[in-house]
Design a protein around this motif. Structure first.
Motif, PDB file in Angstrom:
ATOM      1  N   VAL A 118       6.076 -17.177  -9.555  1.00 41.63           N
ATOM      2  CA  VAL A 118       5.998 -15.535  -9.565  1.00 41.63           C
ATOM      3  C   VAL A 118       5.464 -15.101  -8.220  1.00 41.63           C
ATOM      4  CG1 VAL A 118       5.261 -13.489 -10.519  1.00 41.63           C
ATOM      5  CG2 VAL A 118       5.826 -15.432 -12.186  1.00 41.63           C
ATOM      6  N   LEU A 119       6.014 -14.293  -7.403  1.00 44.52           N
ATOM      7  CA  LEU A 119       5.660 -13.926  -6.080  1.00 44.52           C
ATOM      8  C   LEU A 119       4.759 -12.419  -6.434  1.00 44.52           C
ATOM      9  CD1 LEU A 119       8.875 -14.227  -3.908  1.00 44.52           C
ATOM     10  CD2 LEU A 119       6.866 -15.697  -3.987  1.00 44.52           C
ATOM     11  N   GLY A 120       3.546 -12.650  -5.873  1.00 47.74           N
ATOM     12  CA  GLY A 120       2.781 -11.400  -5.795  1.00 47.74           C
ATOM     13  C   GLY A 120       2.652 -10.751  -4.325  1.00 47.74           C
ATOM     14  N   ALA A 121       2.729  -9.651  -4.203  1.00 49.91           N
ATOM     15  CA  ALA A 121       2.622  -9.189  -2.838  1.00 49.91           C
ATOM     16  C   ALA A 121       1.735  -7.829  -2.703  1.00 49.91           C
ATOM     17  CB  ALA A 121       3.949  -8.567  -2.184  1.00 49.91           C
ATOM     18  N   SER A 122       1.115  -7.902  -1.495  1.00 48.12           N
ATOM     19  CA  SER A 122       0.389  -6.569  -1.070  1.00 48.12           C
ATOM     20  C   SER A 122       1.284  -5.631  -0.304  1.00 48.12           C
ATOM     21  CB  SER A 122      -0.905  -6.916  -0.117  1.00 48.12           C
ATOM     22  OG  SER A 122      -0.231  -7.615   0.908  1.00 48.12           O
ATOM     23  N   LEU A 123       1.060  -4.388  -0.391  1.00 47.49           N
ATOM     24  CA  LEU A 123       1.799  -3.085   0.238  1.00 47.49           C
ATOM     25  C   LEU A 123       0.912  -2.802   1.362  1.00 47.49           C
ATOM     26  CD1 LEU A 123       4.329  -1.671   0.326  1.00 47.49           C
ATOM     27  CD2 LEU A 123       3.323   0.172  -1.523  1.00 47.49           C
ATOM     28  N   THR A 124       1.534  -2.898   2.601  1.00 51.68           N
ATOM     29  CA  THR A 124       0.728  -2.281   3.886  1.00 51.68           C
ATOM     30  C   THR A 124       1.645  -1.443   4.617  1.00 51.68           C
ATOM     31  OG1 THR A 124      -0.747  -4.204   3.547  1.00 51.68           O
ATOM     32  CG2 THR A 124      -0.768  -2.833   5.689  1.00 51.68           C
ATOM     33  N   ASN A 125       1.322  -0.304   4.610  1.00 51.02           N
ATOM     34  CA  ASN A 125       2.295   0.500   5.886  1.00 51.02           C
ATOM     35  C   ASN A 125       3.649   0.379   5.392  1.00 51.02           C
ATOM     36  OD1 ASN A 125       0.074   1.143   7.569  1.00 51.02           O
ATOM     37  ND2 ASN A 125       0.391  -0.736   8.714  1.00 51.02           N
ATOM     38  N   GLU A 126       3.968   0.586   4.117  1.00 52.79           N
ATOM     39  CA  GLU A 126       5.228   0.878   3.437  1.00 52.79           C
ATOM     40  C   GLU A 126       5.845  -0.709   3.683  1.00 52.79           C
ATOM     41  OE1 GLU A 126       6.586   3.287   1.563  1.00 52.79           O
ATOM     42  OE2 GLU A 126       4.558   3.829   1.768  1.00 52.79           O
ATOM     43  N   THR A 127       5.402  -1.810   4.063  1.00 57.48           N
ATOM     44  CA  THR A 127       5.885  -3.020   3.640  1.00 57.48           C
ATOM     45  C   THR A 127       5.336  -3.914   2.856  1.00 57.48           C
ATOM     46  OG1 THR A 127       6.595  -2.940   6.305  1.00 57.48           O
ATOM     47  CG2 THR A 127       6.429  -5.227   5.428  1.00 57.48           C
ATOM     48  N   PHE A 128       5.895  -4.918   2.135  1.00 62.57           N
ATOM     49  CA  PHE A 128       5.187  -5.673   1.191  1.00 62.57           C
ATOM     50  C   PHE A 128       5.309  -7.078   1.852  1.00 62.57           C
ATOM     51  CE2 PHE A 128       7.642  -3.251  -2.406  1.00 62.57           C
ATOM     52  CZ  PHE A 128       6.513  -2.967  -2.988  1.00 62.57           C
ATOM     53  N   TYR A 129       4.195  -7.904   1.561  1.00 67.92           N
ATOM     54  CA  TYR A 129       3.771  -9.062   1.953  1.00 67.92           C
ATOM     55  C   TYR A 129       3.579 -10.017   0.988  1.00 67.92           C
ATOM     56  CZ  TYR A 129       3.533  -6.897   6.679  1.00 67.92           C
ATOM     57  OH  TYR A 129       3.713  -6.221   7.759  1.00 67.92           O
ATOM     58  N   ALA A 130       4.481 -10.852   0.743  1.00 64.89           N
ATOM     59  CA  ALA A 130       4.274 -11.671  -0.256  1.00 64.89           C
ATOM     60  C   ALA A 130       3.204 -12.863   0.058  1.00 64.89           C
ATOM     61  CB  ALA A 130       5.569 -12.378  -0.824  1.00 64.89           C
ATOM     62  N   THR A 131       2.144 -12.558  -0.550  1.00 60.78           N
ATOM     63  CA  THR A 131       0.946 -13.404  -0.163  1.00 60.78           C
ATOM     64  C   THR A 131       0.542 -14.620  -1.243  1.00 60.78           C
ATOM     65  OG1 THR A 131      -0.434 -11.901  -0.922  1.00 60.78           O
ATOM     66  CG2 THR A 131       0.083 -11.846   1.348  1.00 60.78           C
ATOM     67  N   THR A 132       1.158 -14.512  -2.369  1.00 60.57           N
ATOM     68  CA  THR A 132       0.744 -15.176  -3.436  1.00 60.57           C
ATOM     69  C   THR A 132       2.061 -15.730  -4.312  1.00 60.57           C
ATOM     70  OG1 THR A 132      -1.224 -13.915  -3.679  1.00 60.57           O
ATOM     71  CG2 THR A 132      -0.746 -15.313  -5.504  1.00 60.57           C
ATOM     72  N   LEU A 133       1.787 -17.253  -4.671  1.00 59.66           N
ATOM     73  CA  LEU A 133       2.836 -17.641  -5.405  1.00 59.66           C
ATOM     74  C   LEU A 133       2.005 -18.147  -6.692  1.00 59.66           C
ATOM     75  CD1 LEU A 133       5.669 -18.997  -6.139  1.00 59.66           C
ATOM     76  CD2 LEU A 133       4.805 -21.081  -4.628  1.00 59.66           C
TER      77      LEU A 133
END
Length: 198
Positions: free
Chosen positions: A72-87
């Motif tokens: 499962v991919l977990g992401a943060s949302l910064t400036n309207e862009t998702f960054y998948a930082t966790t698997l």
């Protein structure tokens, strides 16, 4: 990359080269298409350039036994862009053609503790959600990144009441359920964490 296993002693960190170039995923297989209009309104999604290679390494033992592995991919949302930082690799039951996550509350706890949004689980019904499909034995194309079509694929899954691995009916409008992603970027500068809960 940070790796978390049941034992904290197995954690490690890798730093990606800072000056590497971010590249947008393009269609690599004519069976799947995307349209620029389908991308309108979708937030960009960055995934680590190492993500797929690391996932294949994690899944290698299962692959050698002809068993599927899911993450499962977990992401943060910064400036309207998702960054998948966790698997997150959940506890799971696998066969040669299916994989069922167990103890989904453990997945939620990790996401909740880190304020992450799930952007890569097939049951997530947000337009940005993706599926990274790895094919380690395919010599011509070892991965594909897909999303549900909107509204066709989304509607079929919203109406589905089945559980576990199963096929889905065709959409009422005849459009495909999935399409190749056009809003995903391979980002070698993105650091990510792995939680292997197996």
């Amino acid at each position: 990359m940070v790796t978390h296993h049941p034992s904290a002693a197995i954690s490690c960190t890798e730093v990606a080269p800072y000056a590497a170039q971010v590249s947008q995923v393009t269609v690599g297989d004519s069976r799947y298409t995307y349209s620029e209009s389908a991308m309108l309104g979708l937030k960009k999604l960055h995934i680590s350039a190492q993500l797929m290679e690391v996932f294949l390494e994690i899944a290698r033992n299962n692959t050698n036994k002809d068993l599927e592995t899911c993450g499962v991919l977990g992401a943060s949302l910064t400036n309207e862009t998702f960054y998948a930082t966790t698997l997150i690799i959940p506890k799971q039951e696998s066969t040669s053609s299916s994989c069922q996550a167990l103890h989904e509350e453990d997945i939620f706890n990790i996401q909740n503790d880190r304020s992450l949004l799930p952007v890569g689980w097939i049951h997530v019904m947000v337009p940005e959600a993706i599926a990274i499909v790895m094919a380690p034995t395919d010599k011509t194309r070892n991965y594909g990144i897909f999303r549900l079509t909107d509204p066709s694929g989304m509607n079929v899954l919203k109406e589905c009441e089945e559980k576990g691995f199963h096929p889905h009916q065709e959409s009422s409008d005849g459009r495909p359920l999935y399409e190749q992603c056009s809003h995903v970027y391979i980002n070698p500068n993105l650091r990510f964490e792995i939680f292997d809960l197996r």
